[in-house]
Design an enzyme around this catalytic site. Structure first.
Site, mmCIF file in Angstrom:
data_model
loop_
_atom_site.group_PDB
_atom_site.id
_atom_site.type_symbol
_atom_site.label_atom_id
_atom_site.label_comp_id
_atom_site.label_asym_id
_atom_site.label_seq_id
_atom_site.Cartn_x
_atom_site.Cartn_y
_atom_site.Cartn_z
ATOM 1 N N SER A 111 -5.022 -18.052 53.391
ATOM 2 C CA SER A 111 -4.872 -17.775 54.486
ATOM 3 C C SER A 111 -4.919 -18.943 55.203
ATOM 4 O O SER A 111 -3.821 -19.595 55.117
ATOM 5 C CB SER A 111 -6.044 -16.783 54.881
ATOM 6 O OG SER A 111 -5.752 -15.903 55.989
ATOM 7 N N ASP A 251 -1.323 -6.402 51.725
ATOM 8 C CA ASP A 251 -1.887 -7.839 52.327
ATOM 9 C C ASP A 251 -1.386 -7.724 53.993
ATOM 10 O O ASP A 251 -0.251 -7.306 54.448
ATOM 11 C CB ASP A 251 -1.126 -9.042 51.583
ATOM 12 C CG ASP A 251 -1.890 -10.184 51.761
ATOM 13 O OD1 ASP A 251 -2.785 -10.510 52.869
ATOM 14 O OD2 ASP A 251 -1.574 -11.122 50.870
ATOM 15 N N HIS A 278 -5.600 -8.649 50.987
ATOM 16 C CA HIS A 278 -5.492 -10.185 51.500
ATOM 17 C C HIS A 278 -6.293 -11.161 50.422
ATOM 18 O O HIS A 278 -6.190 -12.084 50.346
ATOM 19 C CB HIS A 278 -6.068 -10.113 52.717
ATOM 20 C CG HIS A 278 -5.796 -11.375 53.456
ATOM 21 N ND1 HIS A 278 -4.508 -12.022 53.705
ATOM 22 C CD2 HIS A 278 -6.655 -12.426 54.110
ATOM 23 C CE1 HIS A 278 -4.746 -13.013 54.392
ATOM 24 N NE2 HIS A 278 -5.955 -13.399 54.747
#
Length: 300
Positions: A111, A251, A278
């Site tokens: 991320s 995601d 995610h």
């Protein structure tokens, strides 16, 4: 994992301390892997599973808590002007030098950590031999547009609760937290209940959200912090390190969000985990870790 040694320590950085942990041993024949957490403002806990790559293929895996987070120096008094991309790039350089691996290493960022990894890689550091970008946006504007598109697919009552509390400014109300969790359970981590290491990261962020609040903003849907205009789309072609992109079918980093990496990094490979959102490293752990390990082996 019981037979894999690990050591913890601190890197002196400016007048602060950055906590790190090495799983496995340095030096080692294989590329050491540095793992950077997301947020900005999360902790290493929720990406802890990547340490198991040390058992898979014998490489050292290094986790660290970025400044302001987790076991590193907390700085709740610092405002927006302090929390910059350059701060964390400088911290990464300090970590690599402290561990003596700056001439030969791999980097995995999840991320925000992948955004940081891309910022690091566009500088073409000669020691970066392989890069893994996991579930990362290349533009915060695209990220926000897609987050709000996914939000519109939530049940109507959940959307109404979110909107009501946003308009009232009551973002810490239990009903707002519960409604937000409906989004997280779809698009952040689909394992129910959340694994303890994932829950621990969110608990620590609840206690101290300094970095997230200043760089991102109050929620995933409202990016009003220092990163609101961030993009790396126009610089990605400068990345020369072999790159693997991973994302989940569900995601919040949707195909539109991650597309610039595929389109602009020469030779970039993309693996989508069909049962994940995610956090494929939690949701499809064995397959995800094996995929990363096999990629890194090509560049050992």
């Amino acid at each position: 994992m019981t037979d894999i040694p690990s050591i913890e320590g601190y890197v002196p950085y400016r007048e602060y301390r950055t906590w790190y942990r090495i799983t496995g041993q340095l030096p080692c024949e294989r590329l050491p892997l540095v793992v950077a957490h997301g947020g900005p403002g999360c902790t290493h806990d929720y990406v802890d599973s990547f340490k198991e790559i040390a058992a898979l293929d014998g490489r050292a895996v290094i986790h660290y808590d970025q400044l302001g987070n987790g076991n590193s120096t907390r700085l709740p008094q610092k405002g927006e002007d302090f929390w910059t991309v350059s701060l964390f790039l400088e911290e990464l350089d300090a970590l690599l030098a402290h561990l003596g691996i700056q001439d030969r290493y791999a980097f995995l960022g999840q991320s925000w950590g992948g955004m940081l990894g891309a910022e690091h890689a566009v500088r073409q550091p000669p020691g970066l031999k392989a890069l893994v970008i996991a579930n990362s946006p290349a533009s915060m504007k695209t990220w926000v547009i897609e987050a709000n598109r996914l939000r519109e697919e939530l049940p109507a009552d959940v959307q109404a609760t979110l909107l009501r509390h946003e308009q009232a400014g009551t973002l810490t109300h239990p009903d707002y937290v519960a409604a937000s969790r409906a989004f997280y359970d779809r698009h952040v981590c689909r394992v129910v209940p959340w694994p303890k290491e994932v829950a621990r990261t969110f608990q620590i962020m609840d206690e101290d959200n300094t970095v997230y609040r200043n760089m991102n903003g109050p929620t995933e849907f409202h990016v009003i912090g220092t990163m609101k205009d961030w993009t790396i789309e126009d610089r990605l072609s400068s990345i020369t390190a072999p790159t693997l992109l991973i994302s989940g079918r569900h995601d919040e980093a949707t195909p539109l969000v991650v597309a610039p990496y595929i389109e602009n990094i020469p030779g970039c490979r993309w693996v989508v985990f069909e049962q994940s959102s995610h956090m494929p490293h939690v949701e499809e752990k064995e397959l995800c870790l094996q995929t990363v390990s096999e990629f890194l082996k090509e560049y050992d």
